[in-house]
Each structure stands twice: as structure tokens, then as C-alpha cells.
Design an enzyme around this catalytic site. Structure first.
Site, PDB file in Angstrom:
ATOM      1  N   HIS A 125       0.858  -1.187   0.000  1.00 37.08           N
ATOM      2  CA  HIS A 125       0.000   0.000   0.000  1.00 37.08           C
ATOM      3  C   HIS A 125       0.897   1.240   0.000  1.00 37.08           C
ATOM      4  O   HIS A 125       1.155   1.799  -1.062  1.00 37.08           O
ATOM      5  CB  HIS A 125      -0.952  -0.028   1.216  1.00 37.08           C
ATOM      6  N   CYS A 153      -0.302   0.217   9.688  1.00 41.24           N
ATOM      7  CA  CYS A 153      -0.588   1.592   9.229  1.00 41.24           C
ATOM      8  C   CYS A 153      -2.043   1.767   8.817  1.00 41.24           C
ATOM      9  O   CYS A 153      -2.719   2.693   9.260  1.00 41.24           O
ATOM     10  CB  CYS A 153       0.348   1.964   8.079  1.00 41.24           C
ATOM     11  N   HIS A 154      -2.550   0.871   7.960  1.00 40.15           N
ATOM     12  CA  HIS A 154      -3.936   1.021   7.498  1.00 40.15           C
ATOM     13  C   HIS A 154      -4.669  -0.313   7.477  1.00 40.15           C
ATOM     14  O   HIS A 154      -5.698  -0.456   6.831  1.00 40.15           O
ATOM     15  CB  HIS A 154      -3.978   1.662   6.108  1.00 40.15           C
ATOM     16  N   GLY A 155      -4.090  -1.320   8.123  1.00 39.77           N
ATOM     17  CA  GLY A 155      -4.831  -2.560   8.339  1.00 39.77           C
ATOM     18  C   GLY A 155      -4.815  -3.591   7.232  1.00 39.77           C
ATOM     19  O   GLY A 155      -5.671  -4.481   7.212  1.00 39.77           O
ATOM     20  N   SER A 156      -3.864  -3.515   6.312  1.00 37.61           N
ATOM     21  CA  SER A 156      -3.809  -4.568   5.281  1.00 37.61           C
ATOM     22  C   SER A 156      -3.389  -5.895   5.908  1.00 37.61           C
ATOM     23  O   SER A 156      -2.576  -5.928   6.833  1.00 37.61           O
ATOM     24  CB  SER A 156      -2.827  -4.183   4.169  1.00 37.61           C
TER      25      SER A 156
END
Ligand code: FES
Length: 197
Positions: A125, A153-156
Site C-alpha cells: 500500500h 498503518c492502514h490494516g492490510s
């Protein structure tokens, strides 16, 4: 395993022969390999980096830096490899058709040897470092979590082959770098057949 190691060994011998030819020094292949350690400058430029995996326990991961990026090596247990089966419907690119990896890692295990998973620790990402959450049902992730990598960071989310789940920000699987087995205790990051000759 042995076939992969043998291929890697042949490859290294080929490279050693090529390099000695370039610098014009008449080393025998084996002594050259034994003493070949890249300089700090060569490492910075992307020279292969050798990793000792002899003490890596099943289920554990080690990290090194290659070309300024983290590289993870995970020694997968049979249970971890089982978690990779029959999950295609949950994954965004289960066959790794849109993702980056050497041809020998374009399989469900994304590896030369299924037991050892080598991958760049860089989220596809925005480049954060995904964390290993290898326990099933990890309470930090979810009760049905089968084990894998989670990017804070953003949940991947990625499975234990670095394959990205559907519905997360990361668009593709984690990248597998080129690598070769020197023997059953050492892996060389940054070298594969495609770079020889
Ligand atoms: S950088 Fe990993 S999810 Fe955004």
C-alpha cells in the site's frame, strides 16, 4: 529442498566463475565462495547478502536489510503451510498474477522451498513494515485469523505467503525478492537465475 539447494549452488558457482573472470584473478571457485563477503559499499549498492538460517526455529522469523529494505525469512511449520490451502476466495491475487516475485516463487507457497518463506517487509500500500502475527486467532487481529502478516498503518492483511486479502488497502501481494540457497543453512538474498549470465 535438495534440488533447490543444488540449483542455488550451481548458480553460485557460475557467478563465482564469472566474477573471477571479470577481475582477472585466478581463484578456485570454492575458496572464492568461502571468502566472498561484499563490502559495505557493495551492500549499499545492492550486492547479495548472505543469511545464516541454521538457528531459525520452526514458526520463527528473522529480519535483515537488503538494498535499504527489510527482508523477512520465516521458517514455516506444517500447520502454517496448511493455512495456505483452500483460501483463494478470500485473497485478492491468489495466483500472484499481479504481484512481484521470481518465477520460482509463483506458487501457493511463493517460495523455492515451502518451509522457508523469503519476502520483502514492505507493505504494497504505502510502504509500512507489516508485522508477523503467526498465531491462529490472534486477539489483536480476529478470532478467525489463520496467521499471517498485518500492516499496522492502514490494516492490510496478508497470509503466510504474503498474499493480500480482499478488501484491504494494499493492492498486491508482498514482493518476493530474488534469492538462492547456498546450502541448507544459508540463503543469499539478491541473486537468482535471472541475474546470471
Ligand atoms: S501502508 Fe500498509 S496498509 Fe497502508
Amino acid at each position: 529442498m535438495s534440488e533447490s539447494i543444488d540449483r542455488g549452488r550451481r548458480q553460485l558457482l557460475t557467478v563465482a566463475t564469472t566474477l573471477t573472470g571479470v577481475v582477472g584473478v585466478a581463484f578456485a571457485a570454492a575458496p572464492f565462495l568461502a571468502s566472498w563477503k561484499p563490502s559495505a559499499r557493495a551492500k549499499a549498492l545492492g550486492a547479495p547478502v548472505e543469511i545464516d538460517i541454521s538457528k531459525l526455529e520452526p514458526g520463527a522469523m528473522l529480519k535483515i536489510v537488503w538494498r535499504g529494505k527489510p527482508v523477512y525469512v520465516v521458517r514455516r511449520t506444517p500447520g502454517m503451510m496448511e493455512s495456505l490451502v483452500n483460501t483463494d476466495d478470500k485473497l485478492a491475487d491468489p495466483r500472484s498474477e499481479r504481484s512481484l516475485q521470481p518465477e520460482y516463487a509463483k506458487n501457493d507457497q511463493r517460495a523455492r522451498n515451502p518451509e522457508y518463506f523469503v519476502v520483502l517487509g514492505v507493505c504494497t500500500h504505502l510502504g509500512c513494515a507489516p508485522q508477523g502475527h503467526f498465531d491462529k486467532g490472534d486477539p489483536e487481529i480476529s478470532a478467525d485469523w489463520p496467521g499471517g502478516f498485518f500492516c499496522p498503518c492502514h490494516g492490510s492483511k496478508f497470509d503466510l505467503s504474503g498474499r493480500v486479502y480482499k478488501g484491504v488497502p494494499a493492492p498486491t501481494n508482498l514482493e518476493v525478492p530474488p534469492y538462492a540457497f547456498v546450502d541448507d543453512q544459508h540463503v543469499l538474498i539478491g541473486l537468482d537465475e535471472a541475474r546470471v549470465g
